[in-house]
Design an enzyme around this catalytic site. Sequence first.
Site, short mmCIF file in Angstrom:
data_model
loop_
_atom_site.label_atom_id
_atom_site.label_comp_id
_atom_site.label_asym_id
_atom_site.label_seq_id
_atom_site.Cartn_x
_atom_site.Cartn_y
_atom_site.Cartn_z
N ASN A 7 0.83 -1.19 0.00
CA ASN A 7 0.02 -0.12 0.05
C ASN A 7 0.96 1.24 0.03
OD1 ASN A 7 -1.99 2.27 0.43
ND2 ASN A 7 -2.62 1.18 2.30
N ARG A 91 -2.35 -2.15 -3.58
CA ARG A 91 -3.57 -1.18 -3.49
C ARG A 91 -3.51 -0.13 -4.29
NH1 ARG A 91 -5.13 3.06 1.09
NH2 ARG A 91 -7.32 3.42 0.36
N HIS A 180 -13.32 2.65 -0.11
CA HIS A 180 -13.12 1.64 0.80
C HIS A 180 -13.93 0.19 0.27
CE1 HIS A 180 -13.78 4.83 4.35
NE2 HIS A 180 -12.29 4.36 4.18
N ARG A 241 -13.29 15.15 7.87
CA ARG A 241 -14.02 15.66 6.56
C ARG A 241 -15.48 15.87 6.99
NH1 ARG A 241 -12.19 10.23 3.45
NH2 ARG A 241 -10.23 10.43 4.30
N GLU A 384 -8.12 -5.33 5.04
CA GLU A 384 -8.03 -5.07 3.55
C GLU A 384 -7.03 -5.87 2.98
OE1 GLU A 384 -8.93 -1.13 5.20
OE2 GLU A 384 -9.53 -0.64 3.24
#
Length: 397
Positions: A7, A91, A180, A241, A384
């Site tokens: 990643n 990823r 996601h 956010r 993940e």
Amino acid sequence: MNILVINAGSSSLKYQMIEMTQQKVIAKGAVERIGIDGSSLAHTPEGKDKVVIQQPIPDHKVAIQLVLSALTDKDHGVISSMDEISAVGHRVVHGAEFFSDSVLIDEKVLDAIKECCELAPLHNPANLMGIDACKEIMSDTPMVAVFDTAFHQTMGKNAYLYGLAYEAYSKYRIRRYGFHGTSHKYISQRYAELVGKDIKDLKIITCHLGNGSSITAVDGGKSVDTTMGFTPLEGLVMGTRSGDIDPAIVPYLMDKMKMSLDQTINYLNKECGVYGISGVSSDFRDLFAAMDSGNDRAKTAIDVFCYRITKFIGSYAAAMGGVDAILFTAGIGENNGIIREKCVESLGFLGIKLDNEKNNTRGKELRISSDDSKVDVWCVPTNEELMIAMDTFELCK
Ligand code: ADP
């Protein structure tokens, strides 16, 4: 068979080495501050102590070289040579409409990932640097790209089109993509496996609640709607956010706060969410501590966060014409029973009822709804990296 999962960010590179017959992590770690003073590698081989190596790491190629020498080191390594890495899973954040599944990387795939850079300028170029570095050093090892957006490519136009003039989509690719995806896919599949049901028969709402948060409606194993959109800024109120806002707020804020467009986007990404509402922190542990000592804005931030989640769960039950299971995952979803309870407490009319004792749990795969709940509510810790390794394994076996 060992799969290396990478990643890559712009100045960091996280990795896991997963042995696939037992689906076990045999080593993991992270390179930090690539190209910046004070760079280092922290490497943890399974069952052994963490090793930290501090040295200049000017680029991603040097970072990968360092990871590979840590993995093959005679003291803290877990394999004897690079040949024991069967494939690398990368990823990649954005696959736009090019990719609805993971793919083996070739030149055409690389070109398409490059074409997505303008849609994810902070992420895709960094992901590409990770791929290029691996290709240079491990040219004979197959590489797979696993996209955050791919799982959501099954959304219909009804869900992915904005109410903008059609040219915004047809000319500029402005639509809802969702993110996601690897996590939503993993936990929905894992849940079906845990309850021994065919995912094709299930309507599932997956709540990934971490620093970034999103909810997905998974009908018959396919994403039919999700809260993040053109960028990961849309949807839920998150750590920092804003989530959904009236777009007219943007020019109004620019005028009132004398901010440029870049500053405003930065503000919406980094200064808002529960952090901005509370003025305390983006971390829910800090928010609860502040609320417990009487901080009203911390309480309000938690309320706003949960209320929006409740609304999306309700709307996704409506979108799918029912719901069989609600799943919670990621830092907040896996660890905080109070948040989970607040998110579903007004959803009793859907037949949702929690078991208070089980809901006290942290970080475990567990059913947290009561025996008489019509809807299953579960905690399913996300993984993940394992999902990336599984996709890579499937494409390379
Ligand atoms: P990301 O991967 O998006 O950076 P994580 O999934 O690791 O985020 O989630 C991080 C968040 O999880 C933290 O900001 C914190 O709010 C939350 N978190 C972690 N542990 C707990 C806990 N015990 N109680 C409440 N929140 C927690």
